[in-house]
Structure formats: C-alpha cells, structure tokens
Enzyme design. Structure first.
Site, mmCIF file in Angstrom:
data_model
loop_
_atom_site.group_PDB
_atom_site.id
_atom_site.type_symbol
_atom_site.label_atom_id
_atom_site.label_comp_id
_atom_site.label_asym_id
_atom_site.label_seq_id
_atom_site.Cartn_x
_atom_site.Cartn_y
_atom_site.Cartn_z
ATOM 1 N N LYS A 144 1.218 4.143 -2.880
ATOM 2 C CA LYS A 144 0.986 5.517 -2.336
ATOM 3 C C LYS A 144 1.740 6.072 -2.370
ATOM 4 O O LYS A 144 1.464 7.783 -3.321
ATOM 5 C CB LYS A 144 0.187 5.110 -1.407
ATOM 6 C CG LYS A 144 -0.321 4.573 -1.313
ATOM 7 C CD LYS A 144 -2.023 5.600 -1.849
ATOM 8 C CE LYS A 144 -3.881 4.995 -1.583
ATOM 9 N NZ LYS A 144 -4.765 5.413 -2.491
ATOM 10 N N TYR B 46 1.268 -1.305 -0.369
ATOM 11 C CA TYR B 46 -0.180 -0.030 0.165
ATOM 12 C C TYR B 46 0.606 0.939 -0.175
ATOM 13 O O TYR B 46 0.607 2.226 -0.496
ATOM 14 C CB TYR B 46 -1.110 -0.012 1.248
ATOM 15 C CG TYR B 46 -2.190 0.951 1.315
ATOM 16 C CD1 TYR B 46 -2.995 1.420 0.939
ATOM 17 C CD2 TYR B 46 -1.759 2.295 2.329
ATOM 18 C CE1 TYR B 46 -3.834 2.073 0.794
ATOM 19 C CE2 TYR B 46 -2.554 2.953 2.529
ATOM 20 C CZ TYR B 46 -3.672 3.482 1.514
ATOM 21 O OH TYR B 46 -4.542 4.259 1.287
#
Length: 248
Positions: free
Chosen positions: A144, A140
C-alpha cells in the site's frame, strides 16, 4: 463517463460501481467472482495480477468503449497477519502481486487509452496502512505504500497529457474482509474479536469504522470535473486515524 473498476464484484469496488452508476456513468467491473454484478454493468472475470488477462481486458474496453475516462485500480487482498519473521516469502509475493502489481498493470494499460483522448483520472486504492505502516501486516503495508509511490509518479508523468492520479486510503471498512482481519489479529494478539474492533474504532478521532460507500463517494468526486486540478494527492477516508496499532 466511462469507468473501469478492478475488484468491483463486492466490497469497496462494488460500492464504487453503484456510486458511479448513480452519477450517470457507464460502469465496467472486473473480479474473480462477478456473479453479483448488476446486468446494467459490464463485467469481466479477470485476475488483476495477470498481465495477459489485463492486456486483453483493456483491448476489449477500447474496442467497445473507444476510450476510458476513469480507472479505479481497487484490487487487493489482506495478506497474512503475522510477525515479519513468520511471514512466508510466497505469502509476501502474493500480497504484493495483487495489491501493487495489480494497480501497476491497470495503470499501464489504461494509460494509452487516456493519452489518446488527452484526459482521464486514475483512482488507486491504497490504505491507511500505506501512510502509517502497520504491525504484523508487513506485506500489505509495503504494497500500500508502494501504491502511493506509483500514484505520485503517475501524476507527474501523465499530468502533461491531461491525466490525473490520486490515491484513496480507506481506514477500517465494515464488511467480510475486515471481519477476517479482526479475527486474525485477535488470534495473533491473544484478544477477542470485539476487543480488536473496539481498538480500531478508538484509534480514530471520529470513533467509527468506515462504510464502503464513504470510499466510493470520494472516488466519484476524484473522477469528476469537480476535481479537475486535484492530482498527486493521498486522501484518507478513515474518520481520522490516530493510532495505527489498535489496542483497547
């Protein structure tokens, strides 16, 4: 104003749709579940990481709207919560595909529409995990961070065509998705859900979680003429995160 929002069927994307609609915009959302979308919005069931589906979507948007003023590339999933040595490559690829490749595809197919009209704004949803990194969330966080690199490049590449690009970095946002993160982190760290929640809140100077509407309000501003010279910026909506590794 014509606005397309990926993952607009719930959560932050749905709040963006509401906020843009209240600001007088025409709203088109995509999601895997569009059953809760108001009848006044356009909606398409599309997987943000499926190139054929995204290409078809933007062809339809161009055909019906004749252009696009604002793109909110918002699709994302939490991905696994695990130490890096325990992350399966398949889980890594799925997380990066939805979060980063989904944003890339949205920007890729929105660009010709915006270039043709000589204007447009792209708002990419990153995360505070894309600013600080985050323990036990390698896929993640990597995705990002990638979104911020993508946004910076879009801003430089598309600025001469009158197109702006910015990234919003939400902190911990109240809602079902965050509840899942809390439960998984609690299990991974041997803590209770409430202890992890308290750690997140204490990790901000304002001692608060964020509501989806807070993020949506920033998206509306970034898509507006009031932000006409705001581009290439990473804007956190997080109550000022001080501690990226929540603990009591």
């Amino acid at each position: 104003m014509k606005v397309l929002i990926t993952a607009g069927g719930s959560g932050i994307g749905y709040a963006m749709g509401q906020a843009f609609s209240e600001a007088g915009a025409q709203v088109w959302v995509t999601d895997l579940d569009i059953s809760s979308v108001p009848a006044s919005w356009r909606a398409s069931k599309v997987d943000a990481s499926d190139e054929a589906g995204m290409a078809s979507l933007f062809t339809e948007v161009d055909s019906e709207w004749g252009g696009l003023d604002v793109l909110c590339a918002n699709a994302g999933i939490a991905g696994p919560t695990a130490a890096v040595e325990d992350v399966a490559l398949a889980d890594w690829k799925t997380c990066v595909s939805v979060n980063l490749e989904g944003a890339f595809l949205a920007a890729k197919y929105a660009t010709p529409l915006m270039k043709r009209q000589g204007s447009g704004a792209m708002v990419l949803t990153s995360s505070t995990a894309g600013i600080y990194g985050y323990p036990n969330r390698a896929p993640y966080s990597a995705a990002k961070w990638g979104i911020i690199g993508l946004m910076k490049t879009l801003a430089m590449e598309l600025g001469p065509h009158g197109i702006r690009a910015n990234a919003i970095c939400p902190g911990a946002v109240e809602g079902p998705r965050m509840e899942g993160v809390l439960e998984r982190e609690a299990g991974a760290k041997g803590m209770t859900r409430d202890q992890v929640y308290e750690g997140y809140a204490k990790g901000t100077s304002m001692r608060s979680f964020v509501e989806a509407r807070d993020v949506a309000n920033m998206a509306v501003f970034l898509g507006s003429d009031g932000a006409r010279l705001v581009s290439g910026q990473v804007i956190a909506v997080d109550g000022h995160t001080e501690n990226p590794d929540p603990k009591v």
